[in-house]
Enzyme design. Structure first.
Site, PDB file in Angstrom:
ATOM      1  N   ARG A 183       0.823  -1.233   0.000  1.00 25.60           N
ATOM      2  CA  ARG A 183       0.000   0.000   0.000  1.00 25.60           C
ATOM      3  C   ARG A 183       0.847   1.269   0.000  1.00 25.60           C
ATOM      4  NH1 ARG A 183      -3.242  -3.699  -1.484  1.00 25.60           N
ATOM      5  NH2 ARG A 183      -4.529  -4.724   0.066  1.00 25.60           N
ATOM      6  N   LEU A 184       2.127   1.133  -0.341  1.00 29.84           N
ATOM      7  CA  LEU A 184       2.993   2.320  -0.370  1.00 29.84           C
ATOM      8  C   LEU A 184       3.021   2.853  -1.802  1.00 29.84           C
ATOM      9  CD1 LEU A 184       5.733   0.969   2.032  1.00 29.84           C
ATOM     10  CD2 LEU A 184       3.838   2.524   2.534  1.00 29.84           C
TER      11      LEU A 184
END
Ligand SMILES: Cc1cc2nc3c(=O)[nH]c(=O)nc-3n(C[C@H](O)[C@H](O)[C@H](O)COP(=O)(O)O)c2cc1C
Ligand SMILES: Cc1ncc(COP(=O)(O)O)c(CN)c1O
Length: 204
Positions: A183-184
């Site tokens: 999720r970066l």
């Protein structure tokens, strides 16, 4: 998903959001199962209540993003009253999103005529027959309306209905999002500053 030429690479180096959008749309045309030009169109009504639905992108030039619809529909009325909207593309096959916010203006009459004329005859008749977003008692009523307009325009090219045209959204903000592990994600927002764009990277 394994990284590929389309899912890897560094889009954050780009400085022209229109150019980057065109590249991403072209990628999506190759990988989406259909309607790579489909975009969610968000509007607000007279009470500030949001509304959203999907429309198709039918034109893109230096002024903005063009779509066609019935001006008497819910979205048509909302856009004519508020002159502002937002768009969102999500290309699942590429794990990419583009968000666009901006101002709305109807396209020129000749531009709408030209696009309307390019549509299949059935779609042109349909634009006359459909009182988009208003209550329809049953399917037969719609089919009867189609038959009536087919008779009316028999042997001639249907003219563009006065209530059917396009809107152009001229962006003030365009954000590109690309999925990254854990999720970066990468996010890059472009804000219009008169003739140029200010670019800002955002936390995911
Ligand atoms: C993939 C897809 C593409 C669509 N494209 C359009 C379009 O270009 N123009 C349009 O008027 N409606 C389009 N529709 C229908 C709209 O989503 C919506 O149902 C309709 O325009 C009525 O919206 P409104 O009541 O908010 O005005 C599309 C729907 C889907 C699912
Ligand atoms: C009601 C309606 N109007 C317009 C469009 C725009 O596409 P086209 O001009 O190709 O019919 C769509 C596309 N799904 C639609 O559903």
């Amino acid at each position: 998903m394994e990284p590929t030429e389309l899912t890897a690479g560094d889009f954050t180096e780009h400085s022209d959001p229109f150019e980057l959008f065109r590249l991403w749309l072209a990628d999506a045309e190759k990988t989406e199962i259909n309607d790579a030009n489909a975009m969610s169109l968000a509007t607000v009504d007279e009470f500030g209540m949001p509304d959203v639905r999907v429309v198709l992108l039918k034109g893109l030039d230096e002024e903005g993003f063009v779509f066609y619809t019935n001006f008497e529909s819910q979205k048509g009325q909302q856009l004519l009253a508020q002159h502002r909207a937002a768009l969102c593309f999500h290309w699942k096959s590429l794990r990419r999103q583009v968000r666009i916010r901006g101002t709305i203006a109807p396209v020129a009459e000749d531009e709408a005529d030209e696009y309307y004329a390019s549509r299949p005859r059935g779609s042109r008749i349909g634009a006359w027959a459909s009182q988009q977003s208003r209550p329809l008692p049953d399917r037969e009523t719609l089919e009867n309306a189609v038959a009536a307009y087919e008779r009316k325009f028999e042997g001639e090219e249907p003219s563009r209905p006065p209530h059917w045209s396009g809107f152009r959204l001229t962006p003030v903000q365009i954000e590109f999002w690309h999925d990254r592990p854990f999720r970066l994600h990468d996010r890059m927002r472009f804000d219009r500053e008169s003739e140029t764009w200010r670019k800002t990277r955002l936390y995911p």
